[in-house]
Scaffold this active site. Structure first.
Site, short mmCIF file in Angstrom:
data_model
loop_
_atom_site.label_atom_id
_atom_site.label_comp_id
_atom_site.label_asym_id
_atom_site.label_seq_id
_atom_site.Cartn_x
_atom_site.Cartn_y
_atom_site.Cartn_z
N ASN A 83 -32.50 -35.26 38.73
CA ASN A 83 -31.27 -35.74 39.29
C ASN A 83 -31.50 -34.93 40.60
O ASN A 83 -31.40 -33.63 40.83
CB ASN A 83 -29.97 -34.92 38.87
CG ASN A 83 -28.75 -35.13 39.53
OD1 ASN A 83 -28.84 -35.73 40.75
ND2 ASN A 83 -27.72 -34.30 39.25
N LYS B 292 -29.73 -35.16 43.65
CA LYS B 292 -28.77 -34.73 44.25
C LYS B 292 -28.88 -35.27 45.64
O LYS B 292 -29.30 -36.27 45.88
CB LYS B 292 -28.49 -33.19 44.16
CG LYS B 292 -28.46 -32.76 42.88
CD LYS B 292 -27.79 -31.58 42.62
CE LYS B 292 -28.10 -31.22 41.12
NZ LYS B 292 -27.41 -29.99 40.55
N HIS C 195 -20.98 -36.81 36.79
CA HIS C 195 -21.52 -35.37 36.83
C HIS C 195 -20.21 -34.35 37.39
O HIS C 195 -19.67 -34.73 38.05
CB HIS C 195 -22.83 -35.51 37.71
CG HIS C 195 -23.59 -34.23 37.86
ND1 HIS C 195 -22.98 -33.06 38.60
CD2 HIS C 195 -24.56 -34.09 37.55
CE1 HIS C 195 -24.16 -31.95 38.27
NE2 HIS C 195 -24.99 -32.70 37.76
N GLU D 261 -24.41 -31.33 29.57
CA GLU D 261 -24.68 -30.49 30.54
C GLU D 261 -23.34 -29.36 30.85
O GLU D 261 -22.42 -29.59 31.57
CB GLU D 261 -24.49 -31.21 31.94
CG GLU D 261 -25.80 -32.21 32.12
CD GLU D 261 -26.24 -32.09 33.55
OE1 GLU D 261 -27.36 -31.82 33.85
OE2 GLU D 261 -25.46 -32.51 34.49
N GLY E 9 -27.24 -25.03 37.83
CA GLY E 9 -27.61 -24.49 39.11
C GLY E 9 -27.33 -22.90 38.86
O GLY E 9 -27.02 -22.25 39.92
N SER F 224 -30.33 -25.86 34.17
CA SER F 224 -31.37 -24.90 34.34
C SER F 224 -32.45 -25.10 33.72
O SER F 224 -33.11 -24.17 33.18
CB SER F 224 -30.81 -23.59 34.24
OG SER F 224 -29.81 -23.27 35.24
C1 PEP Z 1 -27.83 -30.93 37.19
O1 PEP Z 1 -27.12 -30.78 38.29
O2 PEP Z 1 -27.62 -32.05 36.65
C2 PEP Z 1 -28.74 -30.11 36.81
C3 PEP Z 1 -29.27 -30.32 35.58
O3 PEP Z 1 -29.14 -29.09 37.73
P1 PEP Z 1 -29.86 -27.88 37.29
O4 PEP Z 1 -31.34 -28.22 36.69
O5 PEP Z 1 -30.42 -27.18 38.69
O6 PEP Z 1 -29.19 -26.96 36.64
#
Ligand code: PEP
Length: 259
Positions: free
Chosen positions: A9, A11, A97, A168, A174, A219
């Site tokens: 992803n 972003k 999301h 998630e 993040g 993460s």
């Molecule tokens: C996300 O935003 O979908 C995500 C998994 O972010 P991160 O891996 O940075 O935690």
């Protein structure tokens, strides 16, 4: 063979030169590896879909978007339809999301409409669900996720067929605080059982019954990938920050490939 899904992803990051380099590196990876046991996709900002189509076409690597309009066409300034995404051979689209839900107040019904548009255009939705830290601390994580799934369950026959659900937890995104393997396993198993159980009742998986995939996001990095992906209930990972480094992302793909 059950495949592990590794989905980036990206972003709102990157540039033409970033994506040009990334796509070429990942194309190179696909030329030297068998992709029999992994499916790799990059969900990228809309302006780079054309470049993905040009560089990744026929490579076995997939691409897609991080959102889609709930309507097919019309006076919706700033929106991009599923039909438009399909013109660039997109195969995946993330919806629901938490960053979008927070910033743009997406309702569950809106998300369900988007899910349907993606499926109508033969793409695969990656539907994100997850609880906040307060909800987890209150022991409500399953209840919260179940209610996010329920909106979809009632939205038409075969809806979950061939789709992906990303667990998630919002507190893990993040944050450098990934869910523990036990938490990830328990929630992915719960989602699978709930969806398959509910779907069975109303025959939503359809006759051809391509089961849903449940992946974990929050993460994930090159250090915890092996542990998370070794869990039999976890079908893959949604990768945010680590997908911003092509080398780290490919390291994660390599780990999944070797499982
Ligand atoms: C996300 O935003 O979908 C995500 C998994 O972010 P991160 O891996 O940075 O935690």
């Amino acid at each position: 063979m059950t495949k592990k899904y590794i989905i980036g992803n990206l972003k709102m990051y990157g540039s033409i030169s970033f994506y040009d380099t990334f796509f070429k590196k990942i194309r190179e990876f696909s030329m030297h590896k068998s992709l029999d046991n992994i499916e790799i996709a990059l969900c990228i900002p809309y302006p780079y879909l054309y470049l993905a189509q040009q560089i990744l076409g026929n490579s076995g690597i997939y691409w897609g978007s991080q959102n889609v309009a709930k309507d097919n066409e019309g006076p919706f300034t700033g929106e991009v339809s599923a039909k438009m995404l399909k013109e660039f051979d997109s195969q995946f689209a993330i919806i629901g999301h938490s960053e979008r839900n927070t910033a743009y107040c997406e309702s569950d019904v809106n998300i369900a409409e988007k899910f349907l548009r993606i499926k109508e255009h033969n793409m695969r939705p990656i539907f994100c669900v997850g609880e906040t830290l307060i909800e987890r601390e209150a022991g409500m994580e399953k209840k919260v996720v179940q209610s996010q799934l329920e909106t979809l369950v009632n939205h038409g026959k075969h809806i979950f067929n061939n789709s992906i659900i990303a667990y998630e937890p919002i507190w893990a995104i993040g944050s450098d605080m990934s869910a523990s393997p036990e938490q990830a396993k328990s929630m992915c198993a719960f989602i699978k059982e709930f969806v398959e159980g509910e779907a069975d009742k109303v025959n939503q998986l359809g006759k051809e019954n391509k089961p849903i995939k449940v992946i974990y996001g929050g993460s994930v990095n090159e250090k915890n990938t092996l542990q998370l992906l070794s869990l039999d209930k976890v079908d893959g990972a949604l990768i945010g920050r680590c997908s911003l480094s092509p080398d780290k992302f490919l390291q994660i793909c390599e780990i999944a490939h070797q499982l």
